[in-house]
Scaffold this active site. Structure first.
Site, PDB file in Angstrom:
ATOM      1  N   GLY A   1     -35.261   5.415  -0.831  1.00 38.19           N
ATOM      2  CA  GLY A   1     -36.703   5.383  -1.067  1.00 38.19           C
ATOM      3  C   GLY A   1     -37.187   4.750  -2.361  1.00 38.19           C
ATOM      4  N   GLY A   2     -36.298   4.157  -3.133  1.00 43.05           N
ATOM      5  CA  GLY A   2     -36.720   3.533  -4.391  1.00 43.05           C
ATOM      6  C   GLY A   2     -37.801   2.476  -4.174  1.00 43.05           C
ATOM      7  CE  LYS A   3     -35.002  -2.963  -2.780  1.00 41.04           C
ATOM      8  NZ  LYS A   3     -33.830  -2.063  -2.624  1.00 41.04           N
TER       9      LYS A   3
ATOM     10  NE  ARG B   1     -29.034   5.756   3.448  1.00 41.30           N
ATOM     11  CZ  ARG B   1     -28.574   5.401   2.253  1.00 41.30           C
ATOM     12  NH1 ARG B   1     -27.546   6.042   1.740  1.00 41.30           N
ATOM     13  NH2 ARG B   1     -29.130   4.415   1.581  1.00 41.30           N
TER      14      ARG B   1
ATOM     15  CG  ASP C   1     -31.519   0.662  16.187  1.00 39.60           C
ATOM     16  OD1 ASP C   1     -31.581  -0.048  15.160  1.00 39.60           O
ATOM     17  OD2 ASP C   1     -30.785   0.401  17.170  1.00 39.60           O
TER      18      ASP C   1
ATOM     19  CB  CYS D   1     -27.731  -4.468  -3.358  1.00 42.03           C
ATOM     20  SG  CYS D   1     -27.115  -3.225  -2.257  1.00 42.03           S
TER      21      CYS D   1
HETATM   22  N1  SAM Z   1     -34.630   0.256   0.745  1.00 37.80           N
HETATM   23  C1  SAM Z   1     -33.821   1.380   0.320  1.00 37.80           C
HETATM   24  C2  SAM Z   1     -34.200   1.755  -1.088  1.00 37.80           C
HETATM   25  O1  SAM Z   1     -34.744   0.944  -1.828  1.00 37.80           O
HETATM   26  O2  SAM Z   1     -33.935   2.909  -1.466  1.00 37.80           O
HETATM   27  C3  SAM Z   1     -32.331   1.070   0.438  1.00 37.80           C
HETATM   28  C4  SAM Z   1     -31.940   0.710   1.837  1.00 37.80           C
HETATM   29  S1  SAM Z   1     -30.202   0.663   2.088  1.00 37.80           S
HETATM   30  C5  SAM Z   1     -29.779  -0.829   1.321  1.00 37.80           C
HETATM   31  C6  SAM Z   1     -30.076   0.288   3.778  1.00 37.80           C
HETATM   32  C7  SAM Z   1     -30.557   1.397   4.687  1.00 37.80           C
HETATM   33  O3  SAM Z   1     -30.556   0.893   6.013  1.00 37.80           O
HETATM   34  C8  SAM Z   1     -29.687   2.623   4.721  1.00 37.80           C
HETATM   35  O4  SAM Z   1     -30.408   3.740   4.269  1.00 37.80           O
HETATM   36  C9  SAM Z   1     -29.310   2.805   6.198  1.00 37.80           C
HETATM   37  O5  SAM Z   1     -29.349   4.131   6.624  1.00 37.80           O
HETATM   38  C10 SAM Z   1     -30.378   1.987   6.880  1.00 37.80           C
HETATM   39  N2  SAM Z   1     -30.018   1.455   8.214  1.00 37.80           N
HETATM   40  C11 SAM Z   1     -28.810   1.087   8.693  1.00 37.80           C
HETATM   41  N3  SAM Z   1     -28.908   0.653   9.958  1.00 37.80           N
HETATM   42  C12 SAM Z   1     -30.223   0.723  10.286  1.00 37.80           C
HETATM   43  C13 SAM Z   1     -30.970   0.437  11.458  1.00 37.80           C
HETATM   44  N4  SAM Z   1     -30.374  -0.037  12.564  1.00 37.80           N
HETATM   45  N5  SAM Z   1     -32.296   0.664  11.442  1.00 37.80           N
HETATM   46  C14 SAM Z   1     -32.907   1.144  10.344  1.00 37.80           C
HETATM   47  N6  SAM Z   1     -32.255   1.449   9.216  1.00 37.80           N
HETATM   48  C15 SAM Z   1     -30.941   1.238   9.176  1.00 37.80           C
END
Ligand code: SAM
Length: 403
Positions: free
Chosen positions: A205-207, A229, A257, A330
């Site tokens: 959730g940072g962004k 999450r 999803d 990242c």
């Molecule tokens: N934007 C977030 C932040 O700033 O805190 C970080 C996101 S992290 C890089 C990627 C996220 O994508 C993970 O929390 C993961 O659970 C989620 N994710 C993975 N597959 C996904 C999907 N098919 N649909 C939606 N979210 C998904």
């Protein structure tokens, strides 16, 4: 006295219950023989060594040592909290809001031709910079950034740490510690008054928090496929945003999803952030826990570019014509960055969706006091870790829907 007896009784009970716990279920350090033969962190470093050596060339040794060193944080100021004293304190400690210290308009690309890079080496000739650049020698249009986002950082080379954030009188935390480069995708998204925004992969959730700081969004949809999450994200929101906002119909938190989103809500949002799961390079070389390079996650890791493309394509579909979508990771990986963006643009075109790639080169000029940017990217911009500015990696590519 009675209380003391009670405490003693409890202690005895705890000790007794410990003895009753079968040995094999007690928490203890792993035996040497059960430690993984190939730690995931080693596998990650080997993988990066082989691929980034080629991709980044002479830049890799500096990036490598930075990845393995302590990262730097930024303090995202919580505009919902009473933060005046905190901001003054951060300034007294020598921190600066990197967003308001931009160098926009100070130096044109042509001037950079004869200038010097932030590390003191001579700047590249314009022709050299643009040899591979799809925008050619064209002067890029100035970038518009989301407003109201403030993030304090210690100056280059200063590795001081921030204290944990404290709650104000309304129990709202005053700042959120995060990689300051992670804010760039939110700034570049250019959220404007009255926009509808989708944050497709939002947890932890940072962004999302940064997007909320703009206080300009008419409707924000926050999604992450992982239920656990998403719960973490809700906790973050509760610690930083007023209750009224969290119960307001203008905010929707879901756990779907994201690859399916574009089928459900097409052509809808003014802005879409697609911050995909990736090899999280810094985490992968440092932490064994939840490491995508562990043997058991090999298939998942190999499938990442496919999943990333599906998520970006879905985000493109969910954007309204005229709206903009921001893809970010990242990771330093070209297959997860440039190739995914190219492939998604290609697949969108096959569906009749025309996209324009937004030139992000001004970012480098605006924020080079704070971040190190990778040179000569064909598509998008990337912050690369550097020992004097140990942020990132963060890759971003921005697309505008023309149809
Ligand atoms: N934007 C977030 C932040 O700033 O805190 C970080 C996101 S992290 C890089 C990627 C996220 O994508 C993970 O929390 C993961 O659970 C989620 N994710 C993975 N597959 C996904 C999907 N098919 N649909 C939606 N979210 C998904």
């Amino acid at each position: 006295m009675a209380a003391l007896t009670g405490t003693r009784f409890l202690l005895r009970k705890v000790k007794a219950s410990r003895c009753l716990t079968p040995k094999r279920t007690r928490m203890k350090a792993k035996w040497a023989t059960t430690l993984p033969k190939y730690p995931a962190t080693n596998l990650a470093l080997q993988h990066f060594e082989a691929t980034y050596n080629i991709q980044l060339g002479p830049l890799w040794p500096s990036v490598r040592v930075s990845l393995l060193s302590e990262r730097k944080y930024g303090a995202l100021i919580n505009n919902f909290s009473d933060n005046d004293a905190v901001v003054r304190d951060l300034q007294d400690k020598g921190c600066q809001d990197f967003v308001s210290c931009t160098e926009q308009g100070v130096q044109s690309l042509a001037e950079q031709e004869v200038g010097r890079d932030s590390d003191g080496t001579p700047g590249k000739k314009l022709g050299e910079i643009n040899n591979n650049n799809p925008f050619g020698d064209q002067e890029p249009a100035p970038l518009r950034l989301s407003s109201n986002i403030k993030c304090f950082v210690f100056p280059r080379g200063d590795i001081a740490r921030f204290k944990p954030s404290r709650p104000d009188e309304q129990r709202l935390l005053t700042y959120y510690l995060m990689d300051a480069a992670s804010l760039l995708p939110c700034l570049v998204l250019d959220v404007q008054e009255g926009h509808t925004v989708l944050d497709l992969c939002a947890a932890p959730g940072g962004k999302t928090l940064a997007l909320l700081q703009t206080q300009a969004i008419r409707f924000l949809c926050v999604n992450d496929s992982s239920v656990s999450r998403t719960s973490r994200l809700k906790k973050v929101l509760h610690s930083y945003a007023p209750k009224e906002l969290l119960t307001d119909k203008r905010l929707r938190v879901t756990s779907f999803d994201g690859t399916k989103w574009g089928e459900i809500e097409r052509d809808t949002f003014d802005r879409v952030l697609v911050d995909v799961p990736c090899t999280t390079d810094r985490h992968s070389v440092l932490e064994e826990d939840n490491n995508i390079f562990s043997k058991s996650r090999t298939t998942e890791r190999r499938r990442l570019p496919q999943l990333q493309t599906e998520l970006l394509l879905s985000g493109i579909r969910a954007t309204r014509p005229g709206g903009e979508v921001l893809y970010s990771t990242c990771s330093l990986s070209q297959p997860q960055n440039q190739y995914v963006a190219e492939q998604a643009v290609h697949l969108a075109r096959e569906e009749g969706i025309q996209l324009q790639v937004i030139d992000l080169r001004p970012l480098n000029r605006m924020f080079r006091k704070t971040f190190n940017f990778a040179p000569d990217l064909l598509l998008g911009e990337m912050v690369v870790p550097h020992l004097t500015a140990n942020f990132g990696p963060i890759y971003m590519c921005k697309l505008r829907r023309l149809s």
